[in-house]
Design an enzyme around this catalytic site. Structure first.
Site, PDB file in Angstrom:
ATOM      1  N   CYS A 114       0.818  -1.227   0.000  1.00 57.27           N
ATOM      2  CA  CYS A 114       0.000   0.000   0.000  1.00 57.27           C
ATOM      3  C   CYS A 114       0.845   1.267   0.000  1.00 57.27           C
ATOM      4  O   CYS A 114       0.326   2.355  -0.249  1.00 57.27           O
ATOM      5  CB  CYS A 114      -0.940  -0.022   1.200  1.00 57.27           C
ATOM      6  SG  CYS A 114      -2.021  -1.456   1.149  1.00 57.27           S
ATOM      7  N   HIS A 253      -2.977   6.680   4.046  1.00 53.39           N
ATOM      8  CA  HIS A 253      -3.486   5.499   3.343  1.00 53.39           C
ATOM      9  C   HIS A 253      -4.868   5.160   3.893  1.00 53.39           C
ATOM     10  O   HIS A 253      -5.099   5.205   5.102  1.00 53.39           O
ATOM     11  CB  HIS A 253      -2.504   4.341   3.544  1.00 53.39           C
ATOM     12  CG  HIS A 253      -3.012   3.044   3.026  1.00 53.39           C
ATOM     13  ND1 HIS A 253      -3.607   2.935   1.797  1.00 53.39           N
ATOM     14  CD2 HIS A 253      -3.034   1.802   3.579  1.00 53.39           C
ATOM     15  CE1 HIS A 253      -3.973   1.683   1.599  1.00 53.39           C
ATOM     16  NE2 HIS A 253      -3.637   0.980   2.668  1.00 53.39           N
ATOM     17  N   ASN A 283     -10.169  -0.349   1.351  1.00 47.29           N
ATOM     18  CA  ASN A 283      -8.724  -0.187   1.145  1.00 47.29           C
ATOM     19  C   ASN A 283      -8.377  -0.601  -0.289  1.00 47.29           C
ATOM     20  O   ASN A 283      -8.415  -1.780  -0.623  1.00 47.29           O
ATOM     21  CB  ASN A 283      -8.005  -1.069   2.174  1.00 47.29           C
ATOM     22  CG  ASN A 283      -6.492  -1.055   2.023  1.00 47.29           C
ATOM     23  OD1 ASN A 283      -5.952  -0.543   1.046  1.00 47.29           O
ATOM     24  ND2 ASN A 283      -5.806  -1.627   3.003  1.00 47.29           N
TER      25      ASN A 283
HETATM   26  N1  ACO Z   1     -17.600  -9.009  11.543  1.00 50.18           N
HETATM   27  C1  ACO Z   1     -17.934  -9.343  12.806  1.00 50.18           C
HETATM   28  N2  ACO Z   1     -17.021  -9.712  13.716  1.00 50.18           N
HETATM   29  C2  ACO Z   1     -15.733  -9.726  13.339  1.00 50.18           C
HETATM   30  C3  ACO Z   1     -15.332  -9.399  12.031  1.00 50.18           C
HETATM   31  C4  ACO Z   1     -16.337  -9.024  11.120  1.00 50.18           C
HETATM   32  N3  ACO Z   1     -16.060  -8.657   9.854  1.00 50.18           N
HETATM   33  N4  ACO Z   1     -13.987  -9.505  11.947  1.00 50.18           N
HETATM   34  C5  ACO Z   1     -13.554  -9.896  13.160  1.00 50.18           C
HETATM   35  N5  ACO Z   1     -14.608 -10.033  13.992  1.00 50.18           N
HETATM   36  C6  ACO Z   1     -14.592 -10.441  15.400  1.00 50.18           C
HETATM   37  C7  ACO Z   1     -13.430 -11.332  15.728  1.00 50.18           C
HETATM   38  O1  ACO Z   1     -13.713 -12.671  15.436  1.00 50.18           O
HETATM   39  C8  ACO Z   1     -13.281 -11.062  17.204  1.00 50.18           C
HETATM   40  O2  ACO Z   1     -14.233 -11.818  17.899  1.00 50.18           O
HETATM   41  P1  ACO Z   1     -13.874 -12.517  19.306  1.00 50.18           P
HETATM   42  O3  ACO Z   1     -13.554 -11.369  20.232  1.00 50.18           O
HETATM   43  O4  ACO Z   1     -15.134 -13.261  19.643  1.00 50.18           O
HETATM   44  O5  ACO Z   1     -12.693 -13.382  19.030  1.00 50.18           O
HETATM   45  C9  ACO Z   1     -13.655  -9.582  17.361  1.00 50.18           C
HETATM   46  O6  ACO Z   1     -14.434  -9.268  16.197  1.00 50.18           O
HETATM   47  C10 ACO Z   1     -12.463  -8.672  17.443  1.00 50.18           C
HETATM   48  O7  ACO Z   1     -11.563  -8.994  16.382  1.00 50.18           O
HETATM   49  P2  ACO Z   1     -10.235  -8.223  16.155  1.00 50.18           P
HETATM   50  O8  ACO Z   1      -9.522  -8.798  14.966  1.00 50.18           O
HETATM   51  O9  ACO Z   1      -9.469  -8.158  17.431  1.00 50.18           O
HETATM   52  O10 ACO Z   1     -10.817  -6.769  15.791  1.00 50.18           O
HETATM   53  P3  ACO Z   1     -10.086  -5.397  15.694  1.00 50.18           P
HETATM   54  O11 ACO Z   1     -10.786  -4.413  16.548  1.00 50.18           O
HETATM   55  O12 ACO Z   1      -8.594  -5.507  15.823  1.00 50.18           O
HETATM   56  O13 ACO Z   1     -10.394  -4.969  14.187  1.00 50.18           O
HETATM   57  C11 ACO Z   1      -9.345  -4.840  12.029  1.00 50.18           C
HETATM   58  C12 ACO Z   1      -9.902  -5.749  13.120  1.00 50.18           C
HETATM   59  C13 ACO Z   1     -10.492  -4.007  11.509  1.00 50.18           C
HETATM   60  C14 ACO Z   1      -8.801  -5.726  10.913  1.00 50.18           C
HETATM   61  C15 ACO Z   1      -8.254  -3.922  12.603  1.00 50.18           C
HETATM   62  O14 ACO Z   1      -7.340  -4.680  13.348  1.00 50.18           O
HETATM   63  C16 ACO Z   1      -7.499  -3.192  11.514  1.00 50.18           C
HETATM   64  O15 ACO Z   1      -8.051  -2.427  10.750  1.00 50.18           O
HETATM   65  N6  ACO Z   1      -6.181  -3.406  11.451  1.00 50.18           N
HETATM   66  C17 ACO Z   1      -5.351  -2.751  10.430  1.00 50.18           C
HETATM   67  C18 ACO Z   1      -5.536  -3.423   9.135  1.00 50.18           C
HETATM   68  C19 ACO Z   1      -4.744  -2.707   8.072  1.00 50.18           C
HETATM   69  O16 ACO Z   1      -4.600  -1.504   8.088  1.00 50.18           O
HETATM   70  N7  ACO Z   1      -4.211  -3.435   7.153  1.00 50.18           N
HETATM   71  C20 ACO Z   1      -3.427  -2.806   6.128  1.00 50.18           C
HETATM   72  C21 ACO Z   1      -3.523  -3.693   4.994  1.00 50.18           C
HETATM   73  S1  ACO Z   1      -2.684  -2.913   3.738  1.00 50.18           S
HETATM   74  C22 ACO Z   1      -1.842  -4.030   2.765  1.00 50.18           C
HETATM   75  O17 ACO Z   1      -0.689  -3.894   2.625  1.00 50.18           O
HETATM   76  C23 ACO Z   1      -2.617  -5.143   2.122  1.00 50.18           C
END
Ligand code: ACO
Length: 329
Positions: A114, A253, A283
């Protein structure tokens, strides 16, 4: 007179098909409420059938070329920031060259996930300022949804498909105030997309370790970005004697609205200076900043001329910050 680098055109393209959060509830145990609260994303564009990142890249490039009436034969270099290409070779840049008829250009792909647009901009800036090339087309394009594990609800809800293009040229004026690229291979396992492969049947077989989909440690990525990026931006501002009040817009980003807001808050950028369109696109990898820039200008939220801080991060972990000005795109 020293050669400067001018950004003269920016445009973008997305897939046609809109998939809302409610649509995703048909295939995943998720909800609009969860996705909007955790990410700010309401919908994304997803390519269908045989459409590829090359198609979106070509379309974005054609729009950027048309916008500034540029002759494709004058393009010296095409850099495609394509991190998950349709094919490993030929390069996406070569296929874009063919479609544009830009037959005087050298071509290569640059993979910095990204952060790919800012990495490419820095590369273009170096080629221009060294006098090697005058006119460079950058095309950031990825169709991440093809590499997404649609059973992994914590990652698949985040992505959309899109391409962005920029034309940069040698000029007496210089739009690039500073760019800094970073990489931390120690965190390479935070976001991976491993290619499936096999060895010759006459030798020991390759162990199958990949399903060919993106694997992301979302929490680690989040923490990494919040820990590293704000300090790096502060350092770049200090190094260039740029005061925060002189920055008109901050475009990070578009990975997660919560991250965008937390970064802006940490850096004390007022809300009206922060450009975000993640709500509608998710994204779109390295195309995100280009799409946010184009839409910001078109909607009137961004008023040019203006000074910007751009910041991007992604798999690698790669990251990059830039301070630029833009007069007209
Ligand atoms: N819908 C409902 N529940 C969900 C979903 C969903 N889509 N996804 C995860 N959950 C649940 C999980 O199972 C978990 O449940 P549990 O507590 O019963 O185990 C709970 O929600 C919390 O999950 P987390 O993964 O801890 O959620 P978090 O608050 O960390 O959010 C997220 C996840 C949105 C992915 C966040 O961590 C994030 O945005 N991180 C950065 C991602 C990013 O910027 N990536 C860059 C990619 S760029 C590239 O180079 C490709």
């Amino acid at each position: 007179m020293a050669i400067g680098t001018k950004i003269i055109s920016i445009d973008f393209e997305t897939a046609d098909k809109v998939i809302t959060n409610d649509d995703l509830t048909k295939i995943l145990d998720t909800s609009d409420e969860w996705i909007v609260t955790r990410t700010g994303i309401k919908k994304r564009r997803i390519i269908e059938g045989n459409t590829t990142s090359v198609d979106l890249g070509i379309s974005a490039a054609k729009k950027a070329v048309k916008r500034c009436n540029f002759n494709p034969l004058d393009i010296d270099l095409i850099i495609s920031a394509c991190s998950a290409p349709e094919d490993i070779y030929p390069s996406t840049a070569c296929l874009i060259q063919k479609a544009l008829g830009a037959k005087n250009s050298a071509c290569f792909d640059l993979r910095a996930a990204c952060a790919g647009f800012i990495y490419s901009l820095n590369t273009a800036n170096a080629f221009i300022k060294s006098g090697i090339y005058k006119n460079i087309l950058i095309v950031a394009t990825d169709c991440t949804t093809k590499f997404t594990d649609w059973n992994d609800r914590s990652s698949c809800v985040l992505f959309g498909d899109g391409a962005g293009a920029a034309i940069v040229t040698a000029s007496n004026d210089d739009d690039i105030i500073a760019i800094e690229l970073m990489a931390e291979g120690d965190c390479a396992d935070y976001i991976t997309l491993k290619v499936q492969r096999d060895s010759c049947p006459l030798v020991q077989p390759t162990e199958k370790t990949s399903n060919g989909f993106i694997n992301m440690k979302g929490r680690d990525v989040y923490k990494y970005v919040m820990m590293k990026i704000p300090n790096k931006i502060e350092e770049l501002l200090a190094k260039t004697n740029t005061k925060k009040e002189d920055i008109d817009y901050f475009i990070p980003h578009q990975s997660n609205q919560r991250m965008i807001e937390a970064l802006a808050q940490r850096l004390e950028f007022d809300e009206d200076k922060v450009i975000s369109n993640i709500e509608n696109y998710g994204n779109m990898s390295a195309a995100s900043i280009l799409a946010a820039l184009r839409e910001g200008v078109d909607s009137g939220k961004i008023k040019l001329p203006a000074k910007f801080v751009l910041s991007a991060f992604g798999a690698g972990m790669t990251s990059a910050n830039a301070i630029i000005k833009l007069d007209k795109i």
